[in-house]
Design an enzyme around this catalytic site. Structure first.
Site, PDB file in Angstrom:
ATOM      1  CG  ASP A  33      36.203  36.718  33.311  1.00 52.23           C
ATOM      2  OD1 ASP A  33      36.660  38.045  33.851  1.00 52.23           O
ATOM      3  OD2 ASP A  33      35.197  37.366  32.859  1.00 52.23           O
ATOM      4  N   GLY A  97      34.954  50.070  39.333  1.00 47.96           N
ATOM      5  CA  GLY A  97      33.739  49.327  39.003  1.00 47.96           C
ATOM      6  C   GLY A  97      33.800  48.306  39.327  1.00 47.96           C
ATOM      7  CD  GLN A  98      36.814  44.291  44.239  1.00 46.11           C
ATOM      8  OE1 GLN A  98      36.853  45.867  44.956  1.00 46.11           O
ATOM      9  NE2 GLN A  98      36.612  43.338  44.847  1.00 46.11           N
ATOM     10  CG  HIS A 104      38.967  39.659  41.317  1.00 51.80           C
ATOM     11  ND1 HIS A 104      38.699  40.582  42.417  1.00 51.80           N
ATOM     12  CD2 HIS A 104      38.598  39.983  39.740  1.00 51.80           C
ATOM     13  CE1 HIS A 104      37.125  40.688  40.939  1.00 51.80           C
ATOM     14  NE2 HIS A 104      37.229  41.024  40.140  1.00 51.80           N
ATOM     15  CG  HIS A 106      40.543  41.463  35.652  1.00 51.28           C
ATOM     16  ND1 HIS A 106      39.023  40.961  34.947  1.00 51.28           N
ATOM     17  CD2 HIS A 106      40.337  42.005  36.734  1.00 51.28           C
ATOM     18  CE1 HIS A 106      38.121  41.391  35.719  1.00 51.28           C
ATOM     19  NE2 HIS A 106      39.301  41.950  36.250  1.00 51.28           N
TER      20      HIS A 106
HETATM   21  P1  5GP Z   1      35.912  43.327  38.965  1.00 55.56           P
HETATM   22  O1  5GP Z   1      34.980  42.983  39.676  1.00 55.56           O
HETATM   23  O2  5GP Z   1      36.804  42.848  38.682  1.00 55.56           O
HETATM   24  O3  5GP Z   1      35.012  43.911  37.543  1.00 55.56           O
HETATM   25  O4  5GP Z   1      35.572  41.816  37.325  1.00 55.56           O
HETATM   26  C1  5GP Z   1      34.621  40.325  37.739  1.00 55.56           C
HETATM   27  C2  5GP Z   1      35.277  39.292  36.560  1.00 55.56           C
HETATM   28  O5  5GP Z   1      34.499  38.341  37.245  1.00 55.56           O
HETATM   29  C3  5GP Z   1      34.140  40.023  35.500  1.00 55.56           C
HETATM   30  O6  5GP Z   1      35.286  39.953  34.553  1.00 55.56           O
HETATM   31  C4  5GP Z   1      33.182  39.005  35.317  1.00 55.56           C
HETATM   32  O7  5GP Z   1      32.814  37.982  33.488  1.00 55.56           O
HETATM   33  C5  5GP Z   1      33.130  37.533  36.058  1.00 55.56           C
HETATM   34  N1  5GP Z   1      32.436  36.842  36.794  1.00 55.56           N
HETATM   35  C6  5GP Z   1      31.672  37.060  37.144  1.00 55.56           C
HETATM   36  N2  5GP Z   1      31.319  36.651  37.788  1.00 55.56           N
HETATM   37  C7  5GP Z   1      31.633  35.111  37.103  1.00 55.56           C
HETATM   38  C8  5GP Z   1      31.559  33.371  37.495  1.00 55.56           C
HETATM   39  O8  5GP Z   1      30.587  33.235  37.851  1.00 55.56           O
HETATM   40  N3  5GP Z   1      32.850  32.872  36.957  1.00 55.56           N
HETATM   41  C9  5GP Z   1      33.443  33.236  36.141  1.00 55.56           C
HETATM   42  N4  5GP Z   1      34.481  32.358  35.516  1.00 55.56           N
HETATM   43  N5  5GP Z   1      33.378  34.493  36.206  1.00 55.56           N
HETATM   44  C10 5GP Z   1      32.713  35.765  36.308  1.00 55.56           C
END
Ligand code: 5GP
Length: 124
Positions: A33, A97-98, A104, A106
């Protein structure tokens, strides 16, 4: 809602945005991340175009789904977080809050996660 081909993880899968890869095969990519919330914070995504867990569970094949979660376990073991424990989280949709609309999970470990803290809530 249709899958958005311009989401960040789609761009990562096409190689348009770099990533720090942990594991890759023909079906799955795992990478660190960009804003880790725990010492180990890895995202695992299927290469198929699924928006969220709901889409993956409804439209993925049983083989795809089974293989995905087996690989999540293998990746966590490879990261060395399995013995002390880790949190596996997926945010599904708006209320969760996606942020990125490509399914994906985590993998979060390397420290004790406070009781009741969430994927994004633990440091704030
Ligand atoms: P969610 O959609 O579950 O809320 O989380 C998306 C996750 O993707 C976040 O933890 C954020 O830090 C990560 N993220 C967003 N953009 C990028 C990116 O360009 N590269 C990487 N490696 N992680 C990302």
């Amino acid at each position: 809602m249709a899958y958005d081909n311009e989401n960040i993880f789609a761009k990562i899968l096409r190689g348009e945005i770099p990533n720090n890869t942990v594991y890759e095969d023909e079906n799955i990519l795992a990478f660190h991340d960009i804003a880790p919330k725990t010492p180990v914070h890895v995202l695992v995504i299927p290469k198929g175009a699924y928006i969220d867990m709901d889409d993956f569970a409804a439209n993925g094949t049983a083989a795809e789904i089974g293989n995905f979660f087996a690989k999540v376990g293998e990746i966590a073991r490879g990261l060395g977080v399995h013995e002390q424990g880790y949190r596996m989280v997926t945010n599904n949709g708006e209320n969760a809050g996606q942020i990125v609309p490509h399914f994906h999970v985590h993998i979060m470990g390397g420290q004790k996660i406070k009781e009741g803290s969430m994927a994004r809530g633990m440091n704030n």
